[in-house]
Each structure stands twice: as structure tokens, then as C-alpha cells.
Enzyme design. Structure first.
Site, short mmCIF file in Angstrom:
data_model
loop_
_atom_site.label_atom_id
_atom_site.label_comp_id
_atom_site.label_asym_id
_atom_site.label_seq_id
_atom_site.Cartn_x
_atom_site.Cartn_y
_atom_site.Cartn_z
N ARG A 41 0.85 -1.19 0.00
CA ARG A 41 0.00 0.00 0.00
C ARG A 41 0.89 1.24 0.00
O ARG A 41 1.70 1.42 0.90
CB ARG A 41 -0.92 0.01 1.24
CG ARG A 41 -1.92 1.16 1.23
CD ARG A 41 -2.89 1.07 2.39
NE ARG A 41 -2.31 1.55 3.63
CZ ARG A 41 -2.88 1.39 4.83
NH1 ARG A 41 -4.02 0.74 4.93
NH2 ARG A 41 -2.31 1.87 5.90
N SER A 110 -12.62 -3.81 1.19
CA SER A 110 -12.85 -3.28 2.54
C SER A 110 -14.34 -3.05 2.76
O SER A 110 -15.03 -2.53 1.89
CB SER A 110 -12.10 -1.96 2.72
OG SER A 110 -10.71 -2.15 2.64
N LYS A 139 -3.97 5.22 8.64
CA LYS A 139 -5.01 5.44 7.61
C LYS A 139 -5.90 6.58 8.09
O LYS A 139 -6.82 6.39 8.88
CB LYS A 139 -5.82 4.15 7.40
CG LYS A 139 -6.71 4.20 6.16
CD LYS A 139 -7.17 2.79 5.80
CE LYS A 139 -8.29 2.75 4.79
NZ LYS A 139 -8.12 3.52 3.59
#
Length: 212
Positions: A41, A110, A139
Site C-alpha cells: 500500500r 474493505s 489510515k
């Protein structure tokens, strides 16, 4: 043919947290410690940088049985030849993602509520990231934390296996699995630790202890 996968210890790499050791070395050490999946990521690096790092990760993971997942970037996932792609609710339509990666790649999605979990199409999606259990600084745009009761509701509603996400550490393993999750996704619990292998090993031991 899609690869078999094990969600039990799912490492999400963060370029900032991993800067000291590097994402590839962090992943290599985490796999040696028992991590089963690695997600690349990087929201700031761009596709070319993702492809370069992803190909190095693929070489590092070769023969380990661990799966390499790319977050959000379809083009990079395909160029790398990754095992899968993971998308969020706002990234792209699930059907489009599946069409672009083909039938042989894993697709993770998600979810942040039981409704979103129940709406998952198991013909398109292989697993969900359920949560966020806790708030997490890795995040910034995460949804409101749902706790373990919220996690259990999402897992129960999902037609596919779920990995718990959101601020999780070693001490949360038993609760995450008790809520029905088939794995625990971690960032800072491994990424950025002085010894990623030992950190992963401690988590692996906690997970394995549940099945004894």
C-alpha cells in the site's frame, strides 16, 4: 486458477513506517516470522514506483507460500503479476476491478458495516477486510471504529472470509478470531518495528496458540 490463501497474519506495508528497513526487507523478515499475506500500500508513490517495489516483493516472497496483494492500483497489480488486488468502497466498482484483473487473481474488498459486508458478491470477491476495529494513524481517512462487536456483525454478514483491520496489535488476536475473523491485518505491529521477524513471530505464536 486462483491461488490458495491464508488470511491469518496479513501484513500491510506502509512506506513511511517501513522507511528504516525498507518495504522489501520488512516483508521478507515478516514472512520468515510467519506472515501469510503481504499487501503493498503506497498512496503517494505512483504506479511506476509500485511496480518496481512490487516486483522486488514478488521475488522476495517467491517459494514462501505467502501471497502478494496490491492496494487499489489495478495497473500495478497486473504489471507485477501480483496474487491479488485489494480495493476500498470508494476506489472502483467491484465488477470493474474483477474484469480488469481477470479470474485468476484474488480480490479483496474493505467493508465498514454489516450492510456492506452482506452486499458482497462471492462470485467476484474472495475476502473482505472488516473493520476498522480501532482508529489508526496509518489510515487517516478511516471510517468510525466499530470495536469487536461491530467486527463480529460484519463477519457474520459476509459471505466470504474476513480479515480484521484497524489498529490491531498482538494483544487483540484472541478477540479478533473470537469475533469470527479468519485473520488479523496489521501495519505498525510489524512495519516499523526494530525486528519485524520477531514481531511477526510473536503474532504467529499468538494465532497458533488459539488452535491448540
Amino acid at each position: 486458477m486462483k491461488p490458495a490463501f491464508d488470511l491469518s497474519l496479513y501484513l500491510v506495508l506502509d512506506p513511511g513506517l517501513c522507511a528504516g528497513i525498507g518495504m522489501v526487507d520488512t516483508a521478507r523478515r515478516a514472512i520468515a516470522g510467519g506472515a501469510t499475506m503481504v499487501q503493498l500500500r503506497d498512496k503517494t508513490g505512483g504506479t511506476a514506483a509500485m511496480v518496481e517495489t512490487g516486483r522486488a516483493l514478488k521475488r522476495a516472497l517467491a517459494g514462501s507460500g505467502a501471497r502478494l496483494i496490491v492496494n487499489d492500483d489495478v495497473e500495478a497489480a497486473v504489471a507485477i503479476g501480483a496474487d491479488g488486488l485489494h480495493i476500498g468502497q470508494g476506489d472502483m466498482a467491484v465488477a470493474e476491478a474483477r474484469a480488469r484483473i481477470g479470474a485468476g487473481m484474488l480480490l479483496g474488498l474493505s467493508v465498514e458495516s454489516p450492510g456492506l459486508a452482506a452486499a458482497v458478491d462471492p462470485a467476484l470477491v474472495d475476502y473482505v477486510g472488516a473493520g476498522p476495529v480501532f482508529a489508526t494513524p496509518t489510515k487517516q481517512d478511516h471510517k468510525r471504529p466499530v470495536g469487536f462487536d461491530g467486527l463480529a456483525a460484519q463477519v457474520a454478514a459476509s459471505p466470504v472470509p474476513a480479515v480484521a483491520i484497524g489498529g490491531l496489535k498482538r494483544q487483540h488476536i484472541a478477540q479478533a478470531f473470537a469475533a469470527g475473523a479468519q485473520g488479523i491485518a496489521v501495519v505498525s505491529a510489524i512495519c516499523g518495528q526494530p525486528d519485524p521477524q520477531s514481531a511477526a513471530q510473536a503474532m504467529r505464536e499468538g494465532i497458533d496458540a488459539l488452535s491448540r
